[in-house]
Design a protein around this motif. Structure first.
Motif, short mmCIF file in Angstrom:
data_model
loop_
_atom_site.label_atom_id
_atom_site.label_comp_id
_atom_site.label_asym_id
_atom_site.label_seq_id
_atom_site.Cartn_x
_atom_site.Cartn_y
_atom_site.Cartn_z
N ARG A 49 0.84 -1.21 0.00
CA ARG A 49 0.00 0.00 0.00
C ARG A 49 0.87 1.26 0.00
NH1 ARG A 49 -5.21 1.33 1.22
NH2 ARG A 49 -5.70 -0.84 1.81
N THR A 50 1.92 1.25 0.81
CA THR A 50 2.82 2.40 0.88
C THR A 50 3.47 2.66 -0.48
OG1 THR A 50 3.28 2.05 3.23
CG2 THR A 50 4.87 3.36 1.99
N GLU A 85 0.75 3.91 -3.09
CA GLU A 85 0.33 5.29 -2.87
C GLU A 85 1.45 6.27 -3.20
OE1 GLU A 85 -1.13 5.23 1.13
OE2 GLU A 85 -3.06 4.33 0.55
N ASP A 86 2.70 5.86 -2.96
CA ASP A 86 3.84 6.71 -3.31
C ASP A 86 3.92 6.92 -4.82
OD1 ASP A 86 6.47 8.02 -2.57
OD2 ASP A 86 7.19 6.47 -3.94
N ARG A 105 -4.02 4.01 -6.68
CA ARG A 105 -5.08 3.86 -5.68
C ARG A 105 -5.20 2.40 -5.26
NH1 ARG A 105 -11.36 4.26 -7.42
NH2 ARG A 105 -12.30 3.37 -5.53
N CYS A 106 -5.39 2.16 -3.97
CA CYS A 106 -5.58 0.80 -3.46
C CYS A 106 -7.06 0.57 -3.14
CB CYS A 106 -4.75 0.58 -2.20
SG CYS A 106 -2.97 0.53 -2.51
#
Length: 219
Positions: A190-191, A194-195, A199-200
């Motif tokens: 997720r990190t 998003e970086d 989108r998750c």
């Protein structure tokens, strides 16, 4: 694919810096342009890598790999034990397991799970390195590539990143945004997603199958 076993040190120069001290390692140069540095442990994950598109320049005992953002992977080679190239041919692609394939089918049928106004363009949208699970359009008409996993891990984010890079070279599609969808998404994945502006989306299998209605839950 090129396989090189070398005694080397590796430095990553970018938003952060990282250093791998001198040791014997496996260097992989893939046909898609990626360069990966492996040790004899750590399972399938490389110690460091550079995703395509990137350029590899070989100097006197040094490999310098530069990506489009100007980040560099510098491999300083003390000695080479093995250097060979192999043509692996065209890969047929990953055959998804039943749950993953079913998730793709269900999300295609319920594309509004991505948000109101989304519409499906195609399942298994082709790219030169394999098909992305879904291509959709958002309410404003912008293209959205969706990669679906049962468990969302870093390698899935890397896979979607490669798809997005290729899709964004198509002027009829660009700009293309990404959605990483899975029943469970690991915090590290997720990190990273998003970086990279991806989108998750956590998928509820039962809701997609229509056997659970969240609005009817007490808790």
């Amino acid at each position: 694919m090129r396989l090189v076993i070398a005694r080397c040190s590796v430095d990553y120069l970018g938003r952060l810096t990282a250093h791998l001290p001198l040791a014997t390692r496996l260097l992989l140069v893939k046909a898609d342009g990626s360069v990966l540095v492996h040790s004899d442990g750590g399972s399938y994950k490389p110690l460091n890598w550079m995703s395509p598109p990137c350029t590899l320049v070989e100097g006197d005992g040094t490999w310098t790999v530069t990506n489009k953002a100007g980040e560099q992977l510098v491999v300083t080679i003390e000695s080479i034990e093995h250097d060979s190239a192999h043509d692996l041919g065209v890969d047929p692609g990953l055959v998804k397991d039943g749950v993953e394939a079913h998730l793709q089918k269900l999300l295609a049928e319920h594309i509004h799970t991505l948000g109101e106004g989304f519409r499906l363009v195609r399942r298994e949208y082709p790219t030169p390195i394999g098909p992305v699970d879904l291509l959709a359009r958002d309410p404003g008409g912008a293209a959205v590539a969706v990669e679906i996993k049962r468990r969302g891990e870093i390698d899935g984010v890397e896979q979607l990143t490669r798809y997005l890079d290729l899709l964004n070279r198509d002027p009829l599609l660009a700009p293309v945004r990404g959605v990483f969808a899975a029943q469970e998404i690991k915090p590290q994945a997720r990190t990273l997603a998003e970086d990279r502006g991806i989108r998750c989306l956590v998928l509820d299998y039962d809701v997609l199958r229509g056997i659970d209605d969240p609005s009817q839950r007490l808790f």
